[in-house]
Scaffold this motif. Structure first.
Motif, PDB file in Angstrom:
ATOM      1  N   GLU A 105       0.805  -1.227   0.000  1.00 31.65           N
ATOM      2  CA  GLU A 105       0.000   0.000   0.000  1.00 31.65           C
ATOM      3  C   GLU A 105       0.838   1.277   0.000  1.00 31.65           C
ATOM      4  OE1 GLU A 105      -2.496  -3.333   1.598  1.00 31.65           O
ATOM      5  OE2 GLU A 105      -0.443  -2.625   1.904  1.00 31.65           O
ATOM      6  N   LYS A 106       2.135   1.164   0.290  1.00 35.47           N
ATOM      7  CA  LYS A 106       3.010   2.339   0.296  1.00 35.47           C
ATOM      8  C   LYS A 106       3.720   2.545  -1.034  1.00 35.47           C
ATOM      9  CE  LYS A 106       3.798   2.249   5.305  1.00 35.47           C
ATOM     10  NZ  LYS A 106       4.796   2.154   6.389  1.00 35.47           N
ATOM     11  N   THR A 107       3.531   1.618  -1.959  1.00 39.12           N
ATOM     12  CA  THR A 107       4.116   1.761  -3.286  1.00 39.12           C
ATOM     13  C   THR A 107       3.563   3.014  -3.957  1.00 39.12           C
ATOM     14  OG1 THR A 107       4.361  -0.638  -3.519  1.00 39.12           O
ATOM     15  CG2 THR A 107       4.380   0.656  -5.539  1.00 39.12           C
ATOM     16  N   ASP A 108       4.427   3.735  -4.658  1.00 35.78           N
ATOM     17  CA  ASP A 108       3.991   4.960  -5.338  1.00 35.78           C
ATOM     18  C   ASP A 108       2.865   4.670  -6.320  1.00 35.78           C
ATOM     19  OD1 ASP A 108       5.875   6.468  -4.017  1.00 35.78           O
ATOM     20  OD2 ASP A 108       7.342   6.406  -5.643  1.00 35.78           O
ATOM     21  N   THR A 109       1.874   5.561  -6.347  1.00 33.82           N
ATOM     22  CA  THR A 109       0.792   5.457  -7.324  1.00 33.82           C
ATOM     23  C   THR A 109       1.133   6.317  -8.532  1.00 33.82           C
ATOM     24  OG1 THR A 109      -0.391   7.251  -6.196  1.00 33.82           O
ATOM     25  CG2 THR A 109      -0.971   4.987  -5.606  1.00 33.82           C
ATOM     26  N   GLN A 110       0.572   5.917  -9.664  1.00 29.49           N
ATOM     27  CA  GLN A 110       0.814   6.677 -10.896  1.00 29.49           C
ATOM     28  C   GLN A 110      -0.316   6.391 -11.881  1.00 29.49           C
ATOM     29  OE1 GLN A 110       4.347   5.197 -12.963  1.00 29.49           O
ATOM     30  NE2 GLN A 110       4.381   3.421 -11.618  1.00 29.49           N
ATOM     31  N   GLY A 111      -0.802   7.425 -12.491  1.00 30.20           N
ATOM     32  CA  GLY A 111      -1.939   7.266 -13.390  1.00 30.20           C
ATOM     33  C   GLY A 111      -1.507   6.997 -14.811  1.00 30.20           C
ATOM     34  N   LYS A 112      -1.448   5.734 -15.191  1.00 31.28           N
ATOM     35  CA  LYS A 112      -1.077   5.377 -16.555  1.00 31.28           C
ATOM     36  C   LYS A 112      -2.282   5.391 -17.488  1.00 31.28           C
ATOM     37  CE  LYS A 112       1.493   1.941 -19.235  1.00 31.28           C
ATOM     38  NZ  LYS A 112       2.341   0.734 -19.218  1.00 31.28           N
ATOM     39  N   THR A 113      -3.485   5.216 -16.926  1.00 30.29           N
ATOM     40  CA  THR A 113      -4.706   5.143 -17.723  1.00 30.29           C
ATOM     41  C   THR A 113      -5.738   6.102 -17.169  1.00 30.29           C
ATOM     42  OG1 THR A 113      -5.698   3.437 -16.319  1.00 30.29           O
ATOM     43  CG2 THR A 113      -4.249   2.693 -18.103  1.00 30.29           C
ATOM     44  N   VAL A 114      -6.724   6.422 -18.000  1.00 31.86           N
ATOM     45  CA  VAL A 114      -7.797   7.308 -17.529  1.00 31.86           C
ATOM     46  C   VAL A 114      -8.568   6.641 -16.398  1.00 31.86           C
ATOM     47  CG1 VAL A 114      -9.516   6.518 -19.231  1.00 31.86           C
ATOM     48  CG2 VAL A 114      -9.679   8.832 -18.268  1.00 31.86           C
TER      49      VAL A 114
END
Length: 322
Positions: free
Chosen positions: A137-146
């Motif tokens: 849950e601490k892994t960085d989030t990133q928006g690859k898709t809409v």
């Protein structure tokens, strides 16, 4: 016993969640769009007469309806969302409206109804193509898709409302490749099983070395029940998936062929140009670490992928699309 609203209640997770909640003697309002409830009416037959279940036609954009319904419940599961790779990429504005504005509407109604707990369905898509695996849950989030971006925005709305309205507790659940009976056959496992059962070679786009961890919906919903019951879930994020079984897509297809005893079939690997996504849209390696859910709720997935495949094959209630 708590009374619970489920938005998107006729979807894969919503249906199973309704069933398990009723078995635990919770009172449930299952809300979804009329066309979705109609499509899945056969699946509701076994539970429709249960006095603890109410089925409600409705949209998360009907604010007056939301205010009325939510004022009469204790907990809200917000599962309603726009899904599907091609569907969301081809309809980006609608995806953003449904998954963000729809979530805001639910939150506004929760505040008006003095709701103490909302469980928000997010997705492993918020991690994009992760820098490392397994993902916690601490892994960085990133928006690859809409779709991933819409779920990240939904998460932030949930946290922001809870920050302002202190009585509104939240739990965010990030689902990793949930599958099961009655799933739309646009999803990988449903599509693979359907192909094999019809005598067609299973099709995989790319080289099939993409890695996933698949979790049967029954296991997914067992931990959702624990989240409702346990205040330790308040104001936390949990990965929900099966970290015990991670496979390449080729391996899953081989397991399905063997499990369904269709050994005459062979995997067809096709280029992404023939698929519902571009190569830039694909996630090549993503699987979960569910240590937090295990520690908090003693979560242990029980259903093997072989058993899950057998269950899908016996069901044969495939929907081509939404």
């Amino acid at each position: 016993m708590k009374k619970i609203l489920i938005t998107g209640g006729s979807g894969l997770i919503g249906l199973e969640l309704c069933k398990q909640l009723i078995e635990k003697k919770f009172k449930v309002i299952c809300m979804d769009l009329p066309e979705q409830l109609e499509k899945n009416k056969i699946l509701f037959r076994k539970v429709k007469k249960n006095k603890n279940l109410k089925i409600l036609n409705g949209s998360i954009f009907e604010k007056s309806l939301l205010n009325k319904v939510i004022s009469d419940v204790d907990v809200v599961f917000h599962l309603a969302a726009m899904l599907g790779v091609k569907r969301t990429e081809d309809n980006k504005l609608k995806c953003l409206e449904v998954n963000i504005k729809g979530t805001e509407n639910i939150l506004e109604a929760c505040v008006s109804g003095n709701i103490k707990h909302i469980i928000f369905a997010s997705s492993s898509e918020v991690y994009g193509e992760p820098s490392h695996n397994p993902i916690n849950e601490k892994t960085d989030t990133q928006g690859k898709t809409v779709y991933g971006i819409s779920k990240l925005a939904g998460e932030e709305y949930v946290k922001a409302y809870s920050q302002i309205y202190k009585k509104l507790n939240y739990t965010i659940v990030r689902f990793f490749n949930t599958y099961g009976e009655n799933q739309v056959s646009q999803f990988f496992l449903a599509k693979i099983v359907r192909n094999i059962m019809s005598g067609s070679d299973p099709i995989i786009y790319g080289d099939g070395q993409q890695v996933r961890s698949f979790c049967h919906v029954e296991d997914t919903c067992r931990v959702l029940i624990e989240i409702v019951k346990n205040k330790k879930s308040y104001n936390k994020i949990f990965n929900i998936g099966n970290s015990n079984e991670k496979y390449t897509l080729n391996e899953v297809a081989k397991i399905a062929i063997k499990t369904l005893k269709k050994n005459n079939l062979k995997i067809k690997n096709l280029p992404f140009t023939k698929s519902d996504r571009t190569v830039n849209r694909e996630i090549f390696k993503r699987f979960c670490d569910v240590s937090l859910a295990k520690k908090t709720f003693n979560f242990q997935p029980k259903i093997s992928i072989e058993e899950g495949i057998r269950r899908i094959s016996k069901n044969l209630n495939f929907h081509n699309d939404w």
